[in-house]
Design an enzyme around this catalytic site. Structure first.
Site, PDB file in Angstrom:
ATOM      1  N   ASP A 108       0.818  -1.222   0.000  1.00  0.00           N
ATOM      2  CA  ASP A 108       0.000   0.000   0.000  1.00  0.00           C
ATOM      3  C   ASP A 108       0.852   1.272   0.000  1.00  0.00           C
ATOM      4  O   ASP A 108       0.350   2.356  -0.274  1.00  0.00           O
ATOM      5  CB  ASP A 108      -0.984  -0.001   1.188  1.00  0.00           C
ATOM      6  N   ASP A 166       6.470  -5.899   6.555  1.00  0.00           N
ATOM      7  CA  ASP A 166       5.102  -5.348   6.617  1.00  0.00           C
ATOM      8  C   ASP A 166       4.216  -6.285   5.805  1.00  0.00           C
ATOM      9  O   ASP A 166       3.827  -5.984   4.683  1.00  0.00           O
ATOM     10  CB  ASP A 166       5.115  -3.937   6.020  1.00  0.00           C
TER      11      ASP A 166
HETATM   12  N1  SAM Z   1      -0.591  -3.452   7.476  1.00  0.00           N
HETATM   13  C1  SAM Z   1      -1.065  -4.689   7.036  1.00  0.00           C
HETATM   14  C2  SAM Z   1      -1.498  -5.664   8.101  1.00  0.00           C
HETATM   15  O1  SAM Z   1      -0.812  -5.866   9.091  1.00  0.00           O
HETATM   16  O2  SAM Z   1      -2.570  -6.228   7.954  1.00  0.00           O
HETATM   17  C3  SAM Z   1      -0.187  -5.264   5.984  1.00  0.00           C
HETATM   18  C4  SAM Z   1      -0.305  -4.404   4.740  1.00  0.00           C
HETATM   19  S1  SAM Z   1       0.513  -4.769   3.297  1.00  0.00           S
HETATM   20  C5  SAM Z   1      -0.807  -4.468   2.190  1.00  0.00           C
HETATM   21  C6  SAM Z   1       0.884  -6.476   3.267  1.00  0.00           C
HETATM   22  C7  SAM Z   1       1.527  -6.857   1.947  1.00  0.00           C
HETATM   23  O3  SAM Z   1       2.327  -8.018   2.102  1.00  0.00           O
HETATM   24  C8  SAM Z   1       0.512  -7.185   0.834  1.00  0.00           C
HETATM   25  O4  SAM Z   1       0.603  -6.194  -0.151  1.00  0.00           O
HETATM   26  C9  SAM Z   1       0.939  -8.577   0.337  1.00  0.00           C
HETATM   27  O5  SAM Z   1       0.837  -8.736  -1.054  1.00  0.00           O
HETATM   28  C10 SAM Z   1       2.393  -8.611   0.816  1.00  0.00           C
HETATM   29  N2  SAM Z   1       2.952  -9.979   0.936  1.00  0.00           N
HETATM   30  C11 SAM Z   1       2.356 -11.090   1.421  1.00  0.00           C
HETATM   31  N3  SAM Z   1       3.187 -12.155   1.335  1.00  0.00           N
HETATM   32  C12 SAM Z   1       4.355 -11.702   0.819  1.00  0.00           C
HETATM   33  C13 SAM Z   1       5.610 -12.316   0.498  1.00  0.00           C
HETATM   34  N4  SAM Z   1       5.823 -13.628   0.699  1.00  0.00           N
HETATM   35  N5  SAM Z   1       6.594 -11.543  -0.019  1.00  0.00           N
HETATM   36  C14 SAM Z   1       6.408 -10.210  -0.233  1.00  0.00           C
HETATM   37  N6  SAM Z   1       5.239  -9.573   0.033  1.00  0.00           N
HETATM   38  C15 SAM Z   1       4.226 -10.310   0.565  1.00  0.00           C
END
Ligand code: SAM
Length: 285
Positions: free
Chosen positions: A85, A155
């Protein structure tokens, strides 16, 4: 008017009115929903779990970015895992002393849709010349890179689906390898009142790797069930014990303008309730 019911817990949850539908689709990896809620502003959910809202995102992002950066005191290279985000990137970018920011997000769709529907999260920071954006799995990236970072910020979404690997021993081990001598890893670690096993699991892995490990907390209304914890793994045990005056001086030097984070909050955030200390094997009297 429809409602959005979060499905994170089968027996407890939160409801948002969808005051305006903005977007709903399946990205390559996840079901993404974006809508406007009159109280929380624009809200983004992935796979039935609220990720971020315009109203309270500042608490989460300030607490995850500034604590390790200010505690370290001389950060040049930062790695953000996830964070699609753009809110974490915005807060890291506030530190003009940082030379390079690498962000590794698995889902390009989250970035593109966040730029469009949540522009206040990134505030143009995806154009910051210090950013290297990598679309890849964070686990793969840390296990292969030769780069070293003073701070790594995970994150991520919760440990279900693509983010599951970001809560494994292999991930923490790979992060440890990529951290400089005094480096710090912070990760989002859920709300302990609701997700105590997640906390125990992380604690059991960090204690084998980091000379100093702990958790710190902040209450973020969107992540329901009480305060949420962030894991802290560091190669330097003094970074968690800095005097208030040092923190104040560093925050002033960085000319940080924040809405939640300050030196007193920084220190106090490491004070944990007894049930959390018990769960991680650090009871106190
Ligand atoms: N603040 C949030 C929460 O705690 O609920 C997290 C927000 S952020 C949108 C989380 C991001 O992590 C998502 O965009 C997702 O696509 C990414 N993500 C999940 N697994 C991942 C991975 N293995 N490697 C990199 N990014 C990842």
């Amino acid at each position: 008017m429809a409602d959005y019911l979060e499905t994170l817990y089968p027996d407890y949850g939160q409801r948002f009115t969808i005051d305006k539908e903005l977007y709903e689709a399946q990205t390559d990896l996840q079901r993404l929903v974006i809508f406007h809620n009159n109280r929380m502003g624009t809200v983004m959910a992935l796979d039935g779990v609220i990720q971020t809202t315009e109203a309270d995102e500042f608490i989460y992002h300030e607490m995850m970015a500034h604590l390790p950066i200010i505690a370290h005191g001389n950060v040049k290279n930062v790695l953000i895992i996830g964070g699609g985000d753009g809110g974490m990137l915005r807060e890291v970018c506030r530190h003009s002393s940082i030379k390079k920011i690498t962000m590794v997000e698995i889902d390009a769709g989250v970035i593109e849709l966040s730029k469009k529907y949540l522009p206040n999260h990134s505030q143009g920071c995806f154009n910051d010349p210090r950013l290297e954006l990598v679309i890849a799995d964070g686990m793969e990236f840390v296990s292969r890179t030769n780069q070293q970072y003073e701070v790594i910020i995970s994150d991520s979404t919760d440990p279900i689906g693509p983010a599951e690997v970001l809560f494994t021993e292999n991930f923490y081990q790979a992060c440890h390898r990529c951290l400089t001598e005094n480096g710090v890893l912070v990760t989002q670690n859920g709300t302990p009142f609701m997700q105590l096993d997640e906390l125990k699991n992380t604690a059991s892995k960090l204690q084998n790797l980091f000379i100093d490990w702990h958790f710190y907390q902040a209450a973020i209304p969107t992540y329901i069930g009480g305060a949420m914890t962030f894991a802290w793994g560091s190669k330097n045990e003094t970074l968690r014990q800095l005097p208030l005056a040092t923190l104040q001086a560093r925050i002033k030097q960085a000319a940080l303008k924040t809405r939640y984070y300050n030196a007193a909050i920084h220190q106090a955030a490491f004070a944990l309730p007894q049930y959390v200390l018990t769960a991680i094997g650090k009871e106190q009297n």
